[in-house]
Scaffold this motif. Structure first.
Motif, PDB file in Angstrom:
ATOM      1  N   GLY A 133       0.859  -1.196  -0.014  1.00  0.00           N
ATOM      2  CA  GLY A 133      -0.054  -0.069  -0.027  1.00  0.00           C
ATOM      3  C   GLY A 133       0.759   1.077  -0.088  1.00  0.00           C
ATOM      4  N   ASP A 134       2.121   1.293   0.131  1.00  0.00           N
ATOM      5  CA  ASP A 134       3.023   2.446   0.082  1.00  0.00           C
ATOM      6  C   ASP A 134       3.241   2.915  -1.170  1.00  0.00           C
ATOM      7  N   VAL A 135       3.549   4.145  -1.528  1.00  0.00           N
ATOM      8  CA  VAL A 135       3.780   4.520  -2.856  1.00  0.00           C
ATOM      9  C   VAL A 135       5.242   4.902  -2.836  1.00  0.00           C
ATOM     10  N   LEU A 136       5.926   4.185  -3.808  1.00  0.00           N
ATOM     11  CA  LEU A 136       7.688   4.409  -3.898  1.00  0.00           C
ATOM     12  C   LEU A 136       7.844   5.707  -5.002  1.00  0.00           C
ATOM     13  N   THR A 137       8.715   6.576  -4.521  1.00  0.00           N
ATOM     14  CA  THR A 137       9.183   7.342  -5.699  1.00  0.00           C
ATOM     15  C   THR A 137      10.478   6.622  -6.065  1.00  0.00           C
ATOM     16  N   MET A 138      10.520   6.596  -7.262  1.00  0.00           N
ATOM     17  CA  MET A 138      12.021   5.924  -7.944  1.00  0.00           C
ATOM     18  C   MET A 138      12.917   7.053  -8.306  1.00  0.00           C
ATOM     19  N   LYS A 139      14.030   6.786  -8.439  1.00  0.00           N
ATOM     20  CA  LYS A 139      15.102   7.690  -8.985  1.00  0.00           C
ATOM     21  C   LYS A 139      14.972   7.903 -10.392  1.00  0.00           C
ATOM     22  N   LYS A 140      14.613   6.854 -11.277  1.00  0.00           N
ATOM     23  CA  LYS A 140      14.479   6.811 -12.723  1.00  0.00           C
ATOM     24  C   LYS A 140      12.976   6.727 -12.974  1.00  0.00           C
ATOM     25  N   PRO A 141      12.436   7.312 -13.799  1.00  0.00           N
ATOM     26  CA  PRO A 141      11.187   7.511 -14.177  1.00  0.00           C
ATOM     27  C   PRO A 141      10.630   6.395 -15.143  1.00  0.00           C
ATOM     28  N   HIS A 142       9.681   5.849 -15.020  1.00  0.00           N
ATOM     29  CA  HIS A 142       9.118   4.703 -15.924  1.00  0.00           C
ATOM     30  C   HIS A 142       9.019   5.402 -17.213  1.00  0.00           C
ATOM     31  N   SER A 145       5.991   8.729 -15.287  1.00  0.00           N
ATOM     32  CA  SER A 145       5.857   8.448 -13.796  1.00  0.00           C
ATOM     33  C   SER A 145       7.004   8.046 -13.238  1.00  0.00           C
ATOM     34  N   SER A 146       7.219   8.621 -11.807  1.00  0.00           N
ATOM     35  CA  SER A 146       8.231   8.023 -10.884  1.00  0.00           C
ATOM     36  C   SER A 146       7.561   7.082  -9.702  1.00  0.00           C
ATOM     37  N   GLU A 147       6.284   7.357  -9.620  1.00  0.00           N
ATOM     38  CA  GLU A 147       5.515   6.676  -8.546  1.00  0.00           C
ATOM     39  C   GLU A 147       5.056   5.453  -8.794  1.00  0.00           C
ATOM     40  N   TRP A 148       5.342   4.481  -7.851  1.00  0.00           N
ATOM     41  CA  TRP A 148       4.810   3.041  -7.766  1.00  0.00           C
ATOM     42  C   TRP A 148       4.003   2.710  -6.583  1.00  0.00           C
ATOM     43  N   LEU A 149       3.153   1.859  -6.688  1.00  0.00           N
ATOM     44  CA  LEU A 149       2.294   1.295  -5.601  1.00  0.00           C
ATOM     45  C   LEU A 149       2.873   0.094  -5.463  1.00  0.00           C
ATOM     46  N   ASP A 158      10.814 -10.845  -3.332  1.00  0.00           N
ATOM     47  CA  ASP A 158      10.494 -10.172  -4.686  1.00  0.00           C
ATOM     48  C   ASP A 158       9.367  -8.993  -4.172  1.00  0.00           C
ATOM     49  N   PHE A 159       9.289  -7.907  -4.969  1.00  0.00           N
ATOM     50  CA  PHE A 159       8.452  -6.802  -4.884  1.00  0.00           C
ATOM     51  C   PHE A 159       7.459  -6.911  -6.082  1.00  0.00           C
ATOM     52  N   LYS A 160       6.256  -6.690  -5.971  1.00  0.00           N
ATOM     53  CA  LYS A 160       5.415  -6.434  -6.903  1.00  0.00           C
ATOM     54  C   LYS A 160       4.923  -4.955  -6.883  1.00  0.00           C
ATOM     55  N   LEU A 161       5.153  -4.128  -8.186  1.00  0.00           N
ATOM     56  CA  LEU A 161       4.809  -2.713  -8.023  1.00  0.00           C
ATOM     57  C   LEU A 161       3.845  -2.340  -9.139  1.00  0.00           C
ATOM     58  N   ARG A 162       2.945  -1.498  -8.970  1.00  0.00           N
ATOM     59  CA  ARG A 162       2.138  -0.956 -10.257  1.00  0.00           C
ATOM     60  C   ARG A 162       2.537   0.422 -10.184  1.00  0.00           C
ATOM     61  N   CYS A 163       2.833   0.774 -11.709  1.00  0.00           N
ATOM     62  CA  CYS A 163       3.243   2.086 -11.929  1.00  0.00           C
ATOM     63  C   CYS A 163       1.686   2.958 -11.729  1.00  0.00           C
ATOM     64  N   GLU A 165       0.546   7.089   4.170  1.00  0.00           N
ATOM     65  CA  GLU A 165      -0.417   7.659   4.906  1.00  0.00           C
ATOM     66  C   GLU A 165      -0.174   9.138   5.159  1.00  0.00           C
ATOM     67  N   GLY A 166      -0.004   9.842   4.017  1.00  0.00           N
ATOM     68  CA  GLY A 166       0.008  11.268   4.083  1.00  0.00           C
ATOM     69  C   GLY A 166       1.557  11.670   4.446  1.00  0.00           C
ATOM     70  N   GLU A 167       2.375  11.001   4.785  1.00  0.00           N
ATOM     71  CA  GLU A 167       3.683  11.177   5.201  1.00  0.00           C
ATOM     72  C   GLU A 167       4.658  10.804   4.108  1.00  0.00           C
ATOM     73  N   THR A 168       5.847  11.727   3.882  1.00  0.00           N
ATOM     74  CA  THR A 168       6.970  11.331   3.173  1.00  0.00           C
ATOM     75  C   THR A 168       8.337  10.909   3.891  1.00  0.00           C
ATOM     76  N   LEU A 169       8.576   9.836   3.504  1.00  0.00           N
ATOM     77  CA  LEU A 169       9.823   9.218   4.178  1.00  0.00           C
ATOM     78  C   LEU A 169      10.969   9.239   3.267  1.00  0.00           C
ATOM     79  N   LEU A 170      12.283   9.629   3.566  1.00  0.00           N
ATOM     80  CA  LEU A 170      13.534   9.336   2.745  1.00  0.00           C
ATOM     81  C   LEU A 170      14.227   8.070   3.019  1.00  0.00           C
ATOM     82  N   PRO A 171      14.821   7.694   2.058  1.00  0.00           N
ATOM     83  CA  PRO A 171      15.383   6.274   2.388  1.00  0.00           C
ATOM     84  C   PRO A 171      16.096   6.052   3.555  1.00  0.00           C
TER      85      PRO A 171
END
Length: 70
Positions: A6-15, A19-23, A30-35, A59-65
């Protein structure tokens, strides 16, 4: 990294769609992500995706690595 379904990841490289955001749909070895731009789904090893994370939105908060690893 403490990444949950359910988290949304912002990746360094865009698709290719721009878009650079993945659910996060599935976690484990393994991870399964949706663009969030085009809906494309990918699966890959956890280590590969963790290296590509720029930030995480939960949940409305942004976290850095460095915050995610705590």
């Amino acid at each position: 990294m403490n990444i949950l379904v359910g988290d949304v990841l912002t990746m360094k490289k865009p698709h290719p769609c721009g878009s650079s955001e993945w659910l996060v749909l599935r976690i484990g070895a393994d991870f399964k992500l949706r663009c969030l731009g085009c809906g494309h789904e990918v699966m890959g090893p956890r280590a590969k995706f963790e290296k590509q994370v720029k930030s995480l939105v939960r949940e409305g908060e942004t976290l850095l690595p460095e915050d995610i690893r705590k």
